[in-house]
Design an enzyme around this catalytic site. Sequence first.
Site, mmCIF file in Angstrom:
data_model
loop_
_atom_site.group_PDB
_atom_site.id
_atom_site.type_symbol
_atom_site.label_atom_id
_atom_site.label_comp_id
_atom_site.label_asym_id
_atom_site.label_seq_id
_atom_site.Cartn_x
_atom_site.Cartn_y
_atom_site.Cartn_z
ATOM 1 N N LYS A 31 0.946 -1.225 -0.033
ATOM 2 C CA LYS A 31 0.072 -0.034 0.080
ATOM 3 C C LYS A 31 0.851 1.322 -0.006
ATOM 4 C CE LYS A 31 -3.934 2.177 2.184
ATOM 5 N NZ LYS A 31 -5.030 2.118 3.196
ATOM 6 N N ASP A 120 -15.238 2.734 9.611
ATOM 7 C CA ASP A 120 -15.527 2.510 8.043
ATOM 8 C C ASP A 120 -15.895 1.199 7.788
ATOM 9 O OD1 ASP A 120 -16.331 3.319 5.483
ATOM 10 O OD2 ASP A 120 -14.405 3.676 4.773
#
Length: 209
Positions: A31, A120
Amino acid sequence: QFDLEGKLGEGGLGEVTRALDQDIGRRVAVKRLKSEVKSDEHLVRFADEVRTVGQLEHPNIVPIHDVGVDENGDHYFVMKYVEGETLEEVLLTRQEAKPVFEKLAAGLSALHAVGIRHQDLKPANVFLSKVTGYDELQPQLLDLGVAVRSGELMAAGSLAYFAPEVAGSWPMPNPAADGKADVFALALTLREVLEPGTMPELPESDAEV
């Protein structure tokens, strides 16, 4: 060390790429913080995600193997690579969903035990993977990029999965919000998995909210 092979996905701040760790010979996921959004604030959030995930040891949270800065000055971290699909892409019966959501609840409990709220949780942020030796799909909690610690204030997440105490103060953060907001989002995630397409239509702008 990492031979990049292809993009797996991206969000507002980062993108995830499959790679081969040439030192060990295993597939990993890298990432990277996007160059175009690299600011002091985003670097802090990126570093926070590394610390948040890095301190956790749980089978339903994807672990971090390494962290660094590449030759272009882009910040990255290296995670375990898992194959499968998100909850957004599968249909589960109630019988199939039960063990999956029990494991997700255990993963959330591990987060909450160290004072972290995911913020989230939704079907797109749950990955179902096949693990050698297990017949059942193993869920992994993804995207802790907007996770917060107890007492930390940051409003983020996906409106459709907000608990009332989060939505009621939006777009400001609610300092009283705790792990129960994640449990609420987990319940809505289960609803969407069992009865896809039944979530209500919601306004898109902050003003309408």
